[in-house]
Motif scaffolding. Structure first.
Motif, short mmCIF file in Angstrom:
data_model
loop_
_atom_site.label_atom_id
_atom_site.label_comp_id
_atom_site.label_asym_id
_atom_site.label_seq_id
_atom_site.Cartn_x
_atom_site.Cartn_y
_atom_site.Cartn_z
N THR A 158 0.83 -1.20 0.00
CA THR A 158 0.00 0.00 0.00
C THR A 158 0.87 1.25 0.00
O THR A 158 1.98 1.26 0.53
N ASN A 160 0.69 5.72 0.26
CA ASN A 160 -0.04 6.96 0.45
C ASN A 160 0.83 8.12 0.02
O ASN A 160 2.02 8.17 0.36
N SER A 161 0.25 9.06 -0.72
CA SER A 161 0.92 10.32 -1.08
C SER A 161 2.28 10.04 -1.73
O SER A 161 2.32 9.30 -2.72
N SER A 164 2.48 6.67 -2.53
CA SER A 164 1.67 6.23 -3.68
C SER A 164 2.44 6.46 -4.98
O SER A 164 2.25 5.73 -5.95
N VAL A 292 -4.29 5.07 -1.07
CA VAL A 292 -5.37 5.63 -0.25
C VAL A 292 -5.50 7.15 -0.43
O VAL A 292 -4.55 7.84 -0.81
N GLU A 320 -9.95 3.72 -0.66
CA GLU A 320 -8.82 2.97 -1.19
C GLU A 320 -9.04 2.71 -2.68
O GLU A 320 -10.17 2.55 -3.14
N SER A 364 -4.04 11.14 -4.01
CA SER A 364 -3.44 10.66 -2.77
C SER A 364 -2.48 11.69 -2.18
O SER A 364 -2.20 11.66 -0.97
N ASP A 430 -5.21 14.34 0.16
CA ASP A 430 -4.08 13.51 0.57
C ASP A 430 -4.47 12.53 1.68
O ASP A 430 -5.09 12.91 2.68
N GLY A 431 -4.06 11.28 1.51
CA GLY A 431 -4.43 10.22 2.45
C GLY A 431 -3.81 10.34 3.83
O GLY A 431 -4.14 9.55 4.72
N PRO A 439 -0.18 4.17 5.08
CA PRO A 439 -1.48 3.62 4.61
C PRO A 439 -1.79 2.25 5.21
O PRO A 439 -1.80 1.24 4.51
#
Ligand code: NAG
Ligand code: NAG
Ligand code: NAG
Ligand code: NAG
Ligand code: NAG
Ligand code: NAG
Ligand code: NAG
Ligand code: NAG
Ligand code: NAG
Ligand code: NAG
Length: 620
Positions: A158, A160-161, A164, A292, A320, A364, A430-431, A439
C-alpha cells in the motif's frame, strides 16, 4: 510550502493555446457511454444494516482470486527463497521459523505479510524505495544482508501520497529493480508510452527548469492537457494539473531527454485499472498495489480533528484504490465501484478513462486544501496563482472546490450513515491529512487476514523532518472509532513515548503480546521501520523537507544508500555503532509470529531474544 512560479503571465496567451490539443489532451479525457444491460455500478461490501455498524464481510471477487492464486502458485517458493537468504546470515533459527517459511510445518500456515509505504513527498518515495530495495530478493546485496526476498513474499503493497508515487510507479513499470525504477534503465533514450523512463527527479515537479519562460510554457502545456476533461464537463481542479506533472515522473512515457517534448503523451491514458495487465500482476508475481486518499466533507466533525496539525477528522471516510475497485470498507460506506468506471455516477451512464494512474496518485497527494484556511490565505499562498489561473481558464461550476480532487459521487443515497450521501461530488485529498500518513487502513480490513505489516514511515513529525510515530498514534486512534471492525495492536498514545524510548530511531515491533488487555485480537503484528535518525556516526541525509520536489542523482543515490543501511542494521550497538547481526533473523521471527501463535508453538531461541529487544514493552 511548494514554491510555484508566478503564473499570471501565462494567462495572456492561454486562450490561443487551449484551442490546440496536445497528444495527452484526448488521452486524459474521460468518456461517457451507456452502460451494458444489467450493469450494476455499486458493490456493497456488507449487508445494509440500519443504524448499527456492521463489519464488512466481502472482498472483491477478483482480488480474492488474485490473492489465492498468488498464495498457491507464487508465495511458497518466494518464502523458501527468503528463508534461504535469512539462513545465509548463519544465525541459527528456531525450527518453527524454518518449518513455517519452508511450508514443512504441519499446519502449512504461511504468514500473510504486507508492506505499507508512507507519505512525505519525494523524501518518502525515496525512503520507501530504499527500504523496498533492501527487501528485494533480486538485489544481491539485499540477499546477502538476509533481508532480501520479503518484497517478493508480500501480499499487498500500500502507498499513500509520496508512497503512492513509489507504489504506483513501481507497479505500472512492471516492478523493475529499484535503481532502474528511480533512475530509469536507459536514461539517454526517449521513453515510449509503454516504457518507463525513471523518476526524472532532477526536474522539479512544478518548476522543472531554471528558466521562468520554460516553466511558464510547461504550466501552459499541463493546462492544455486537461482542457479536454474540462470540455467534457468534468470539474478540473489543481489536482488535474498536478497529476499531469506527476505523470512525467511516475508514469510510463517520459525520460530525461523528452521531458519537455510536446509530441509525447507523457503517460496520459495509462489507467490505474490497467495495472492488472502489467505482466508481473497478470502472473501473480507481485504484491497487489493499493493507494489511499482521505475525504473532506462539508458535514465533517471538525472537533474530531486530532491535535498536531492534521486537517481531516479521523471519522471521515478513507478511500482505497486497487486496480479492481475504489471505495471504502469503513462501515458508514462499505461500498465500491469498479476502478475502470471511476467518474461514473450511476448504472446507466458508464464513464471510463477517468481513472488515470497519474490522477489517482495526484489525489493521494493532494494537500492543496491545507493552504486554504481562508480564500485570501489561499490566494496569497504559493499555489494562489495556479488557483487563480485554473479559476479563470476553466470556470468552475458551483460546488467545485479547486483545492480538492472532485470525483462524481457514485455513492449517492447508498445509506443514511454515509456522510456524503446527498453530495454530487466526493472531495478527496491527501491520504495522510487525518494523521494516518502510513497507509495502514486497507491492511486492517479483516477479510484480508493480514498477519504482519511492515510499516515504512518517512513522514516528518519532528522539526528536523525525521519522524516519531505520529502516524501509528493516529492509526490506533482511528481503529478505536470502529471497534470490532478494525483491530490494531497497542502502540504509544503520544509521539513523546516514541521520542523518549527511541522507538522510531530503530526498528520496533508492536503487538508482540497478544495477552495485553489493550490488544484487540486478532490484530496484526506491526514491524515499524521509521526514518527516525541516520545510522550512528553518519550525517543526516534522509530528512529532507517534504516540499523539496527535485533531487539530483548523487543526492538521491546517497539517500538510497543510507536507507539501505537503516533497513539492514537493526538496533545498532550505541557504543560501537555496530549493526545487529541477528536483525535479519529477528525480522523473520516477527514475520512468522502470528503463524507460530496459531500453531501453538512457543517462541524460542533467537526469537525470544529478538522479541525482548525489538518489541515495545507496552509502557508509555
Ligand atoms: C542493490 O542494492 C544496493 C544497495 O542500495 C545498490 O547499491 C545496488 O545498485 C543494487 N543492485 C541492483 C542490481 O539493483
Ligand atoms: C510500462 O513500461 C514497462 C516497461 O518499462 C512495461 O513493462 C509496462 O507494462 C508498462 N506499463 C503500462 C501500464 O503500460
Ligand atoms: C510546448 O508547447 C508550449 C505551449 O504551446 C510551447 O510554449 C513550448 O515551446 C513547446 N515546447 C516544445 C519543446 O516544443
Ligand atoms: C465530534 O467529535 C467530538 C470529539 O471527538 C466528539 O466529542 C463529538 O461527539 C463528535 N460529534 C458528533 C456529532 O459526532
Ligand atoms: C447518470 O449519470 C449521468 C452522468 O454520468 C447523468 O447525465 C444521468 O442523468 C444520470 N442518469 C440517471 C438515471 O440518474
Ligand atoms: C473565481 O473567479 C470568480 C469570477 O471571476 C471570482 O468571483 C472568484 O472569487 C474566483 N475564485 C477564486 C478561488 O479565485
Ligand atoms: C476553500 O475551502 C472551502 C471550505 O472547504 C471551500 O468551500 C472552498 O471551495 C475552498 N476554496 C477553493 C478555491 O478551493
Ligand atoms: C536533518 O537532521 C539534522 C539532525 O537533526 C538537522 O540538523 C537538519 O537540519 C535536518 N535537515 C532538514 C532538512 O530538516
Ligand atoms: C523541515 O521541513 C520544513 C518544510 O517541510 C522546512 O521548512 C524546515 O526548514 C525543515 N527543517 C529543517 C531543520 O531544515
Ligand atoms: C556493544 O559493544 C561493546 C564494546 O565492544 C560490547 O562490550 C557490548 O557487548 C556490545 N553490546 C551488544 C549488545 O552487542
Amino acid at each position: 510550502m511548494y514554491s510555484w512560479i508566478s503564473l499570471l503571465a501565462i494567462a495572456l496567451s492561454l486562450s490561443d493555446a487551449l484551442a490546440q490539443s496536445l497528444p495527452a489532451t484526448n488521452l486524459f479525457t474521460p468518456l461517457s457511454k451507456p452502460c451494458p444491460r444489467g450493469f450494476s455500478l455499486v458493490r456493497k461490501a456488507s449487508n445494509p444494516d440500519g443504524d448499527t455498524f456492521k463489519p464488512p464481510t466481502r472482498l472483491n471477487a477478483d482480488e480474492t482470486a488474485y490473492v489465492s492464486a498468488r498464495a498457491e502458485r507464487v508465495l511458497p517458493s518466494a518464502w523458501s527463497a527468503y528463508l534461504n537468504n535469512v539462513q545465509s546470515t548463519k544465525v541459527p533459527l528456531p525450527k518453527y521459523v524454518s518449518d513455517i517459511l519452508s511450508g514443512s510445518h504441519h499446519s502449512n500456515d504461511l504468514p500473510r505479510f504486507s508492506i505499507a509505504s508512507s507519505g512525505g513527498g519525494y523524501r518518502a518515495a525515496i525512503f520507501g524505495a530504499g527500504v523496498l530495495n533492501a527487501l528485494d530478493g533480486r538485489n544481491l546485496s539485499s540477499k546477502s544482508a538476509g533481508t532480501g526476498g520479503l518484497l517478493q513474499s508480500a501480499t499487498y503493497l500500500t502507498g499513500n501520497s509520496g508512497g503512492s508515487w513509489l507504489v504506483t510507479s513501481f507497479a505500472q513499470a512492471n516492478f523493475p529493480p529499484i535503481p532502474n525504477l528511480v533512475f530509469g534503465s536507459n536514461p539517454t533514450s526517449t521513453a515510449a508510452q509503454n516504457s518507463f523512463g525513471g523518476w526524472n527527479a532532477q526536474f522539479d515537479v512544478m518548476q522543472p527548469s531554471s528558466d521562468p519562460a520554460v516553466d511558464a510554457a510547461y504550466i501552459k502545456t499541463l493546462l492544455q492537457e486537461v482542457a479536454g476533461k474540462a470540455a467534457a464537463g468534468f470539474p478540473v481542479t489543481v489536482n488535474d494539473v498536478w497529476a499531469r506533472a506527476l505523470a512525467r515522473h511516475f508514469i510510463n512515457g517520459t525520460s530525461g531527454v523528452d521531458f519537455f517534448s510536446n509530441t509525447s503523451a507523457h503517460g496520459a491514458g495509462i489507467l490505474f485499472s490497467q495495472l492488472t495487465g502489467v505482466p508481473s500482476l497478470a502472473n501473480h508475481q507481485a504484491p497487489l498495489p493499493i493507494v489511499v486518499a482521505d475525504s473532506k466533507s462539508s458535514r465533517q466533525n471538525d472537533s474530531a480533528i486530532l491535535p498536531g496539525g492534521n486537517f481531516i477528522p479521523d471519522s471521515n471516510v478513507i478511500y482505497e484504490f486497487s486496480p479492481y475497485e475504489m471505495g471504502s470498507y469503513d462501515p458508514s460506506l462499505s461500498a465500491f465501484i469498479p476502478m475502470k468506471n471511476l467518474g461514473s455516477r450511476n448504472s446507466s451512464v458508464c464513464v471510463t478513462n477517468f481513472d488515470q494512474a497519474s490522477f489517482v496518485i495526484g489525489t493521494s497527494s493532494d494537500i492543496f486544501n491545507e493552504f486554504n484556511s481562508s480564500l485570501p490565505a489561499l490566494l496569497q499562498s504559493s499555489i494562489g496563482p495556479l488557483i487563480s489561473l485554473i479559476n479563470a481558464t476553466f470556470p468552475p461550476t458551483p460546488g467545485t472546490e479547486l483545492d480538492a480532487t472532485m470525483y462524481p459521487n457514485p455513492f449517492r443515497n447508498v445509506g443514511k450513515r454515509f456522510i456524503d450521501s446527498d453530495q454530487d461530488f466526493l472531495r478527496l485529498v491527501d491520504g495522510g491529512e487525518d494523521g494516518e500518513v502510513i497507509p495502514i487502513q486497507p491492511l486492517l480490513v479483516k477479510p484480508r487476514g493480514v498477519d504482519v505489516i511492515l510499516a515504512i514511515d518517512a513522514s516528518a513529525d519532528l522539526d528536523d523532518n525525521f519522524t516519531a510515530g505520529g502516524s501509528l498514534v493516529a492509526a490506533q486512534a482511528r481503529a478505536s472509532l470502529f471497534p470490532g471492525v478494525y483491530s490494531f495492536p497497542p502502540v504509544p498514545t503520544s509521539i513523546n513515548t516514541f521520542v523518549s524510548q527511541r522507538l522510531s530511531s530503530r526498528p520496533t515491533f508492536f503487538g508482540c503480546d497478544i495477552n495485553d488487555p489493550r490488544s484487540d485480537s486478532p490484530a496484526p503484528l506491526i514491524i515499524y521501520l521509521a526514518n527516525g535518525a541516520p545510522p550512528p556516526g553518519q550525517p543526516a541525509l534522509t530528512n529532507t523537507s517534504s516540499f523539496q520536489l527535485s533531487y539530483a542523482a548523487p543526492q538521491l543515490q546517497s539517500m538510497l544508500d543510507q536507507t539501505f543501511a537503516i533497513a539492514t542494521e537493526g538496533i545498532v550497538n550505541g557504543t560501537t555503532g555496530e549493526k545487529d547481526q541477528a536483525w535479519p533473523a529477528c525480522l523473520a521471527c516477527a514475520v512468522v509470529d502470528r503463524s507460530r501463535e496459531r500453531s501453538n508453538v512457543r517462541r524460542s531461541g533467537v526469537c525470544k531474544d529478538c522479541f525482548a529487544r525489538y518489541c515495545w514493552n507496552g509502557i508509555e
